[in-house]
Design an enzyme around this catalytic site. Structure first.
Site, mmCIF file in Angstrom:
data_model
loop_
_atom_site.group_PDB
_atom_site.id
_atom_site.type_symbol
_atom_site.label_atom_id
_atom_site.label_comp_id
_atom_site.label_asym_id
_atom_site.label_seq_id
_atom_site.Cartn_x
_atom_site.Cartn_y
_atom_site.Cartn_z
ATOM 1 N N ASP A 167 0.734 -1.122 0.012
ATOM 2 C CA ASP A 167 -0.224 0.216 0.467
ATOM 3 C C ASP A 167 0.843 1.373 -0.134
ATOM 4 O OD1 ASP A 167 -1.658 2.400 1.254
ATOM 5 O OD2 ASP A 167 -3.101 0.575 1.574
ATOM 6 N N ASN A 184 -13.479 -3.442 2.682
ATOM 7 C CA ASN A 184 -14.355 -1.720 2.841
ATOM 8 C C ASN A 184 -15.503 -2.110 1.599
ATOM 9 O OD1 ASN A 184 -13.538 -1.278 5.411
ATOM 10 N ND2 ASN A 184 -12.111 0.167 4.531
ATOM 11 N N GLN A 205 -14.965 2.344 1.342
ATOM 12 C CA GLN A 205 -14.504 2.462 0.640
ATOM 13 C C GLN A 205 -14.368 3.514 -0.503
ATOM 14 O OE1 GLN A 205 -16.519 -0.852 -2.091
ATOM 15 N NE2 GLN A 205 -15.026 -0.929 -3.561
ATOM 16 N N HIS A 224 -11.148 -5.621 -3.131
ATOM 17 C CA HIS A 224 -9.715 -5.352 -1.871
ATOM 18 C C HIS A 224 -9.447 -5.851 -1.038
ATOM 19 C CE1 HIS A 224 -10.272 -1.226 -2.002
ATOM 20 N NE2 HIS A 224 -9.727 -1.095 -1.148
ATOM 21 N N HIS A 266 -6.825 -5.348 2.616
ATOM 22 C CA HIS A 266 -6.210 -5.315 3.070
ATOM 23 C C HIS A 266 -5.568 -6.485 3.717
ATOM 24 C CE1 HIS A 266 -6.643 -0.774 2.333
ATOM 25 N NE2 HIS A 266 -7.666 -1.169 2.221
#
Length: 136
Positions: free
Chosen positions: A32, A88, A95, A101, A103
């Protein structure tokens, strides 16, 4: 099933350079760019799905298998003390990029992050009502 206007489709499929820590035919795992902690990464499907609701069940199962594999490896190599998986769905839930995706967030004692919620205190009647709604 790519969306050419989706930044995460471009990242997942190698159109934009990333710090990739894992890749197979269906997924790319990248670090990230705004990490919560050291090693914070994202599992990105190479196909476009807006969120969990659009994700095929088989893909959802594969995401969780990959998350476990990555969490074990990252915990060992980064010497993490714990691990969060965060996913999310929709803006109200946090989101911000509308490509599914997950995390992967290694946690460290004293890392200063607080990925928690304020616990509610529903009555027994409220819980029974929700159970009835969900099981009918």
């Amino acid at each position: 099933m790519r969306d050419d206007s989706c930044i995460f489709c471009k990242l997942a499929n190698g159109d934009i350079p990333t710090n990739t820590v894992y890749e197979d035919e269906n997924f790319r795992v990248i670090l990230d760019l705004s990490p919560a902690t050291k090693g914070h990464a994202l599992i990105l499907p190479k196909n476009h799905y807006k969120n969990l609701y659009e994700l095929p069940e088989e893909t959802a199962a594969d995401v969780m298998k990959l998350a476990k594999k990555m969490a074990v490896m990252m915990t060992e190599k980064l010497h993490a003390d714990g691990f969060n998986l965060v996913q999310n769905n929709n803006e109200v839930a946090g989101q911000t990029v509308f490509h599914f995706h997950l995390h992967l967030i290694p946690r460290y004692n004293g890392d200063g992050q607080n990925i928690n919620w304020v616990p509610g205190n529903p009555s027994a009647e409220e819980l029974a009502e929700i159970k009835d709604i969900l099981t009918k």
